[in-house]
Design a protein around this motif. Structure first.
Motif, PDB file in Angstrom:
ATOM      1  N   ALA A   1     -25.577 -26.688 -20.383  1.00 49.11           N
ATOM      2  CA  ALA A   1     -26.167 -27.961 -20.629  1.00 49.11           C
ATOM      3  C   ALA A   1     -26.923 -28.316 -19.420  1.00 49.11           C
ATOM      4  N   SER A   2     -28.304 -28.877 -19.606  1.00 49.99           N
ATOM      5  CA  SER A   2     -29.134 -29.188 -18.514  1.00 49.99           C
ATOM      6  C   SER A   2     -30.229 -29.924 -18.992  1.00 49.99           C
ATOM      7  N   PRO A   3     -31.120 -30.622 -18.329  1.00 48.21           N
ATOM      8  CA  PRO A   3     -32.030 -31.242 -18.821  1.00 48.21           C
ATOM      9  C   PRO A   3     -33.112 -30.400 -19.603  1.00 48.21           C
ATOM     10  N   ASN A   4     -32.901 -29.074 -19.120  1.00 48.25           N
ATOM     11  CA  ASN A   4     -33.851 -28.039 -19.587  1.00 48.25           C
ATOM     12  C   ASN A   4     -33.409 -27.557 -21.136  1.00 48.25           C
ATOM     13  N   THR A   5     -32.196 -27.836 -21.461  1.00 47.57           N
ATOM     14  CA  THR A   5     -31.657 -27.460 -22.639  1.00 47.57           C
ATOM     15  C   THR A   5     -31.444 -28.940 -23.524  1.00 47.57           C
ATOM     16  N   GLY A   6     -31.791 -29.830 -23.255  1.00 44.87           N
ATOM     17  CA  GLY A   6     -31.689 -31.150 -23.907  1.00 44.87           C
ATOM     18  C   GLY A   6     -30.862 -32.021 -23.402  1.00 44.87           C
ATOM     19  N   VAL A   7     -30.001 -31.883 -22.656  1.00 39.60           N
ATOM     20  CA  VAL A   7     -28.656 -32.431 -22.136  1.00 39.60           C
ATOM     21  C   VAL A   7     -28.995 -33.379 -20.723  1.00 39.60           C
TER      22      VAL A   7
END
Length: 250
Positions: A30-36
């Motif tokens: 989970a990270s901004p790269n994966t939409g979180v």
């Protein structure tokens, strides 16, 4: 077991996700790269649905004191609230050995604030304190460079390979909450100036390393034991020069 790794596409997070998956766990990166996004809350509820454990290895994009404090306070607050709503039973966070010994360091102060939020939350927790990563050695040297010379304090230093940090965090994540802290460090303890003298020589870097008792570590002067763990820490087995053979400096 579903384990959500906040910061799961970063240095430690990507290693951790891979190790958890190797052991059969449903590890979600989970990270901004994966939409979180923990700063805005975007995607948190969806990512945490059905999770048993959340591991936070995220980091601030800025090390400026006010920015890093805002990052950890906001992201941790949002994350803990989302975990409570989702019924998560274990919160694991990666922090730094020595945070409480150098609160005048802006980054350390922000990690202290993060830990205080975690401890005061009703969610059972585990906090892993790690020493500096081998991967950050070049950046530490660059930050300590003044007029072409690398100024380092003659204090104790015990860095660790990122792979072994991920391994330690993974062990904690699949276990019961510690409701406290544990420490992990590299296998060798030396003086910071001596470590970087050897490191620069191994890199083929011509900069001189100056032993300077007043040298700052990212804005503050470390004490003799600020950056090393207490007795009882879990120690890695990978030595820096051996690690460097597999990860040559640019």
């Amino acid at each position: 077991m579903k384990i959500v790794v906040i910061g799961g596409t970063g240095l430690i997070g990507s290693k951790l996700v891979a190790k958890l998956r190797e052991h059969g766990h449903e590890a979600v990166a989970a990270s901004p790269n994966t939409g979180v996004n923990t700063l805005t809350g975007e995607g948190l509820a969806e990512a945490l649905a059905g999770a048993s454990t959340v591991v936070d290895v995220s980091n601030s994009p800025s090390y400026e004191p006010e920015a890093v404090m805002e990052f950890f306070r906001t992201s941790t607050g949002n994350l803990l609230a989302a975990e409570a709503a989702a019924g998560v039973g274990h919160h694991v966070a990666l922090s730094v050995v020595g945070t409480e010994r150098m609160p005048e360091n802006g980054y350390f102060a922000a990690k202290i604030a993060q830990e205080q939020l975690i401890v005061s939350s009703p969610i059972p927790f585990s906090i892993v304190h790690a020493t500096q990563f081998f991967e950050f050695a070049r950046g530490i040297a660059d930050d300590a460079t003044v007029e072409g010379k690398v100024h380092m304090a003659p204090v104790r230093f015990q860095p660790i390979a990122g792979d072994e940090v991920a391994q330690a965090v993974g062990r904690v994540a699949v276990g019961s909450p510690l409701k406290g802290r544990t420490e992990v460090a590299g296998p060798e303890q030396t003086r910071m100036d001596e470590f970087f003298r050897q490191a620069l020589a191994a890199w083929g870097d011509p900069r001189e390393v100056v032993t300077d008792p007043q040298a700052q570590y990212f804005g503050a002067v470390p004490g003799e034991r600020t950056l090393v763990p207490d007795d009882g820490a879990t120690l890695g087995t990978i030595r820096y020069l051996d690690w460097l053979k597999q990860n040559p400096a640019p």
